[in-house]
Design a protein around this motif. Structure first.
Motif, short mmCIF file in Angstrom:
data_model
loop_
_atom_site.label_atom_id
_atom_site.label_comp_id
_atom_site.label_asym_id
_atom_site.label_seq_id
_atom_site.Cartn_x
_atom_site.Cartn_y
_atom_site.Cartn_z
N ALA B 315 0.83 -1.20 0.00
CA ALA B 315 0.00 0.00 0.00
C ALA B 315 0.86 1.25 0.00
CB ALA B 315 -0.93 -0.01 1.21
N ARG B 316 1.99 1.19 0.77
CA ARG B 316 2.90 2.34 0.79
C ARG B 316 3.50 2.56 -0.60
NH1 ARG B 316 3.76 0.57 6.14
NH2 ARG B 316 5.44 -0.83 5.58
N GLU B 317 3.82 1.45 -1.27
CA GLU B 317 4.35 1.56 -2.63
C GLU B 317 3.31 2.23 -3.53
OE1 GLU B 317 7.38 0.81 -4.14
OE2 GLU B 317 7.91 0.87 -2.01
N GLN B 337 -8.12 -13.14 0.18
CA GLN B 337 -9.20 -12.36 -0.41
C GLN B 337 -8.91 -10.87 -0.30
OE1 GLN B 337 -12.82 -13.60 1.48
NE2 GLN B 337 -12.50 -15.71 0.86
N LEU B 338 -8.36 -10.49 0.89
CA LEU B 338 -8.00 -9.08 1.07
C LEU B 338 -6.95 -8.69 0.04
CD1 LEU B 338 -8.03 -6.46 2.70
CD2 LEU B 338 -6.31 -7.43 4.19
N ALA B 339 -5.97 -9.58 -0.16
CA ALA B 339 -4.91 -9.29 -1.12
C ALA B 339 -5.50 -9.14 -2.51
CB ALA B 339 -3.87 -10.41 -1.10
N GLN B 340 -6.46 -10.02 -2.83
CA GLN B 340 -7.09 -9.93 -4.15
C GLN B 340 -7.84 -8.60 -4.28
OE1 GLN B 340 -9.53 -13.33 -4.84
NE2 GLN B 340 -7.78 -14.72 -4.66
N ALA B 341 -8.57 -8.25 -3.20
CA ALA B 341 -9.30 -6.99 -3.22
C ALA B 341 -8.33 -5.83 -3.38
CB ALA B 341 -10.10 -6.83 -1.94
N PHE B 342 -7.19 -5.95 -2.67
CA PHE B 342 -6.17 -4.91 -2.75
C PHE B 342 -5.65 -4.81 -4.19
CE2 PHE B 342 -1.80 -3.42 -2.41
CZ PHE B 342 -1.96 -2.29 -1.65
N ASP B 343 -5.41 -5.98 -4.75
CA ASP B 343 -4.94 -6.04 -6.12
C ASP B 343 -5.95 -5.35 -7.04
OD1 ASP B 343 -2.53 -6.97 -7.02
OD2 ASP B 343 -3.50 -8.57 -8.19
N GLY B 344 -7.22 -5.67 -6.79
CA GLY B 344 -8.28 -5.06 -7.59
C GLY B 344 -8.27 -3.55 -7.42
N MET B 345 -8.07 -3.13 -6.16
CA MET B 345 -8.04 -1.70 -5.88
C MET B 345 -6.90 -1.04 -6.63
SD MET B 345 -7.30 0.15 -2.29
CE MET B 345 -5.54 0.03 -2.56
N VAL B 346 -5.72 -1.69 -6.60
CA VAL B 346 -4.56 -1.13 -7.28
C VAL B 346 -4.85 -1.02 -8.78
CG1 VAL B 346 -2.17 -1.56 -7.91
CG2 VAL B 346 -2.92 -1.87 -5.56
N LYS B 347 -5.50 -2.06 -9.31
CA LYS B 347 -5.85 -2.02 -10.73
C LYS B 347 -6.77 -0.84 -11.00
CE LYS B 347 -5.09 -6.73 -12.24
NZ LYS B 347 -5.45 -7.88 -11.39
#
Lengths: 205, 641
Positions: B315-317, B337-347
């Protein structure tokens, strides 16, 4: 010789007193039941009863004294024939006669003479359960009740008698009864005796 | 920025501490409950054992007395003994009694006549002829054949056996007594595994007859004996000095006010001893489970917090703008799942950023920023801005020999250069119009030197485009001709359009004027034309006044200027020519037309003045042919567009 004289004298005696009286004695307990093996005897009042020596025997068969109760006149010699295949050791510590016949088989050569009146309790030293009574009386007029509780004293000369009884389980000696007998008569008499419970005995082994 | 992992304990530690504490609380609670249950169970077990012990004890006593009775009976059947009794010789009898008592280790032996009086007694020769003290026993023997009981003689308990001497009917009674002492109590203790105490109670006064208790506890037992006898028939707990005992009183004899009891005692501590081992095992298991939970908890917590930390780093990156992420944890669990959601958010963020970049291309980044902040609303406001119109005037000529793609490429090159210069000078490219662009200085962000920067920007564009000349000449293309109109005025700035599709722009006469000034560059053959207000708001720039123009619809004519450059970059020759031009212009406006003509003619061959002089000489010809009225203001009326 003496015996012959006595036999000749007998009819005279009988006629004098009224000959051959009988005494029918019935013995019941407090509940009215017939009492077996009770001894009854009649003592002539005026003097000593004539001796009428008879032999008697208390045998042992199947580790049992037979008969259970024996009544004899004083001075009677009693045999103790052993019919069992084992030996017995017959003894008595009764004051009327203390004796012992150590382990023996068959009939001992010498019978035991009972010379004092009273109760003699017989035991066998190696068979605690064996028990018999010999009651010694001072008169030839005695009898023992049968199953019906009746004893019959026969051929008593007429006259006055004291009638007595004894039973091995009696709670107390019965009072003597005075009876007058007439010749050719059958006189009934009776006792009611209170019997004490028989203490437990060792079982037959 | 807050540093969350320094001020508060780490999540991992909290998880571990919570679960270990929870486990310890549960373990502790269950340990105490189990211990309580164990103690209860042990107590009741102890009591039950004591009851069993009491039954065993009574049975033992019975068997013991039975054996004594049997042994005594056997003795009395001895023919010699019976003969001795029959003799009634007292010394003989006494002697025989002593002999037989010794045979079975009896404490005493006596012969009682059928009348109930002593015949002989080994305990006291003088007893002969005296009544036997326990006629009840004799009576019981008469009924039962033989009997026994416990009697206290001189403060000691005795097992007294009465059997008949049978010859073969009873001729006497034999009484044999066996002392129950501490040793006998010890034997019973061994068999019942309980402490054994014999107590006599006479009218509430208790007395210890024999006991296995250590002497130190005897007094306290005696003190408690009364209540134990009264209430402890089925077991009770008493404290004997410093130790708890489970006790049970069992009655042995009751002969006219004198009661005999046996009290069985078991130490509670000894009864609990086996459970102490169990407790140790429980404690061991509890520590093992705490240790396992600690290590397991740390591992599981790490499995949670490690990915969280990695996500935080990611997230800092992302916050730094780096969307190329590595080390985002995977997996099917919640963290995954959180990581996937995070990934989705980054996308999503990447897309949004890309969109912002794209927006920045079609609109100015300043406007996009304000748009992104949600500060832009429909509607407008009055602002003083400098509006610039820049145009490659000879673009068509430039493109003559190029394909449409190449033309577009070149146009984009020009527009990119212009946009870059505008943005470096704090301006905003408002729109592209054909082969030109419109830029605004002072909106949406107002700065005090907006006009200065606008002029600087125009000069920079001029220089840059002229710089492209040699490269284009090398390709056989004509020199690019830039035309820039710049005007400073109060305009309406704001979003124009509909809420779904907005266009931030400026509107007003000043904007139109700027556009017209751009058109005038063609007339005067100059790259840049600025309005009066622009000229007035700028310092350090050398301007050349070009003309006075009357814009349609306006009564006051507008003086227009060309910025020549910064004061330091304009040569002295240039400056002297500018001075002559200004003199000429002054003469012209003061109706000294012959003087003005002389000046313009002298300058007409000078570079940069050719077109101007030609225009003004044209004016003079007209004026001198048809002199104007007194209201002549020397302004040129702009008719076209």
């Amino acid at each position: 010789m003496k015996l012959g004289l006595l036999l000749l004298a007998l009819p005279c005696l009988a006629s004098l007193h009224g000959f051959a009286a009988n005494l029918e004695v019935t013995i019941k307990d407090a509940k009215g039941a017939a009492v077996e093996d009770a001894v009854v005897w009649a003592m002539p009042k005026p003097g000593p009863a004539p001796a009428r020596k008879q032999g008697a025997a208390v045998g042992q068969k199947d580790k049992t004294f037979i008969p259970f109760v024996t009544v004899v006149q004083t001075g009677t010699a009693v045999q103790f024939p052993n019919q069992d295949p084992i030996r017995h050791h017959v003894y008595s510590f009764s004051p009327a006669k203390v004796f012992e016949i150590k382990l023996y088989a068959g009939t001992p050569a010498a019978p035991i003479v009972f010379d004092k009146p009273g109760e003699v309790v017989l035991g066998c030293n190696i068979h605690d359960h064996m028990l018999a009574y010999i009651y010694v009386v001072d008169t030839p007029y005695f009898a023992k009740t049968g199953k019906e509780g009746r004893a019959r004293l026969e051929n008593l000369p007429g006259g006055d008698y004291e009638l007595l009884m004894w039973h091995f389980a009696q709670a107390a000696p019965a009072a003597a009864q005075a009876v007058r007998l007439r010749g050719d008569e059958s006189t009934p008499a009776g006792f009611v005796v209170t019997l004490a419970p028989v203490p437990p005995r060792p079982p037959a082994q | 920025m807050k540093l969350p992992f320094i001020t508060s304990p780490r999540l991992q530690d909290r998880i571990v501490v919570f679960f270990v504490a929870l486990l310890m609380v549960v373990q502790l609670a269950s340990f105490y409950f189990i211990r309580y249950a164990i103690e209860q169970a042990a107590q009741s077990t102890l009591r039950e054992e004591l009851r069993v012990g009491a039954r065993v004890f009574r049975r033992l006593l019975e068997q013991n007395s039975q054996q004594l009775v049997e042994a005594t009976s056997v003795l009395t059947y001895d023919f010699g003994f019976r003969e001795a009794i029959a003799t009634r010789d007292r010394p003989t009898i006494l002697s025989a009694l002593r002999n037989h008592a010794a045979r079975i280790k009896a404490s005493g032996m006596a012969v009682i006549g059928m009348d109930g009086n002593f015949v002989a007694d080994t305990l006291a020769e003088s007893n002969s002829g005296k009544p036997y003290p326990y006629p009840d026993l004799v009576e019981r023997a008469r009924v039962l054949g033989r009997t026994s009981g416990i009697r206290v003689i001189d403060g000691k308990p005795f097992q007294v056996v009465v059997v008949p001497v049978l010859a073969p009917l009873p001729i006497a009674w034999v009484s044999m007594s066996f002392v129950i002492d501490d040793k006998a109590a010890k034997d019973l203790q061994r068999l019942t595994t309980s402490e054994v105490t014999f107590v006599r109670d006479e009218g509430g006064r208790a007395e210890l007859l024999a006991t296995t208790l250590p002497p130190a506890r005897r007094a306290s037992l005696l003190a408690a004996a009364g209540s134990i006898i009264a209430m402890g028939r089925d077991g009770m707990t008493v404290r004997l000095r410093d130790e708890e005992y489970e006790v049970l009183a069992t009655p042995l004899e009751d002969t006219g006010g004198v009661r005999l009891f046996a009290i069985l005692q078991r130490s509670v501590a000894e009864g609990l001893a086996p459970y102490l081992a169990l407790q140790a095992v429980l404690l061991f298991l509890a520590s093992v489970s705490v240790a396992v939970t600690l290590t397991g908890g740390i591992r599981i917590a790490r499995r949670i917090t490690r990915p969280v930390e990695r996500l935080a780093a990611a997230a800092r990156e992302v916050a730094k703008g780096n969307y190329e992420l590595s080390g985002v944890p995977g997996g099917d669990d919640e963290i995954g799942q959180l990581a996937q959601a995070f990934d989705g958010m980054v996308k999503g963020l990447t897309e949004r950023d890309n969109m912002r970049d794209a927006l920045g291309k079609v609109a100015s980044s300043e406007v996009v920023m304000q748009f992104m902040k949600g500060q832009i609303e429909l509607g407008g406001e009055e602002r003083e801005v400098s509006v610039m119109f820049a145009d490659i005037r000879n673009f068509t000529a430039l493109c003559e020999e190029l394909t449409p793609q190449q033309s577009l490429l070149m146009l984009n090159e020009f527009l990119t250069a212009i946009s870059e210069i505008v943005e470096t000078h704090g301006g905003v490219v408002d729109k592209y119009m054909g082969d030109g662009a419109m830029a605004i200085f002072g909106a949406p962000v107002t700065r005090p030197d907006d006009t200065q920067r606008a002029v600087d920007c125009a000069l920079e564009i001029r220089r840059r485009i002229e710089g492209l000349g040699p490269a284009l000449a090398a390709r056989g293309l004509p020199h690019p001709d830039i035309g820039i109109g710049l005007n400073t005025s109060t305009v309406i700035a704001g979003n124009i359009g509909s809420p779904s599709r907005l266009n931030y722009t400026v509107l007003g006469d000043g904007v139109n004027l700027a556009s017209r000034l751009e058109g005038l560059t063609k007339r005067y053959h100059v790259p840049i034309v600025v309005g009066t207000l622009t000229r007035e708001k700028v310092e350090g720039i050398i301007f050349r006044e070009l003309d006075k123009v009357r814009v349609r619809g306006k009564t006051v004519p507008e003086r227009i200027f060309e910025p020549l450059g910064h004061a330091f970059e304009v040569s002295p020759g240039e400056l002297s020519r500018l001075a002559r031009w200004n003199d000429g212009l002054e003469d012209f406006r003061a109706r000294r037309w012959p003087e003005a003509r002389a000046t313009f003619e002298s300058l007409a061959d000078e570079r940069k003045y050719v077109r101007l002089c030609a225009i003004y000489l044209g004016y003079l010809r007209d004026l001198m042919a048809r002199p104007p009225g007194g209201d002549w203001d020397a302004a040129f009326t702009l008719y076209e567009k």
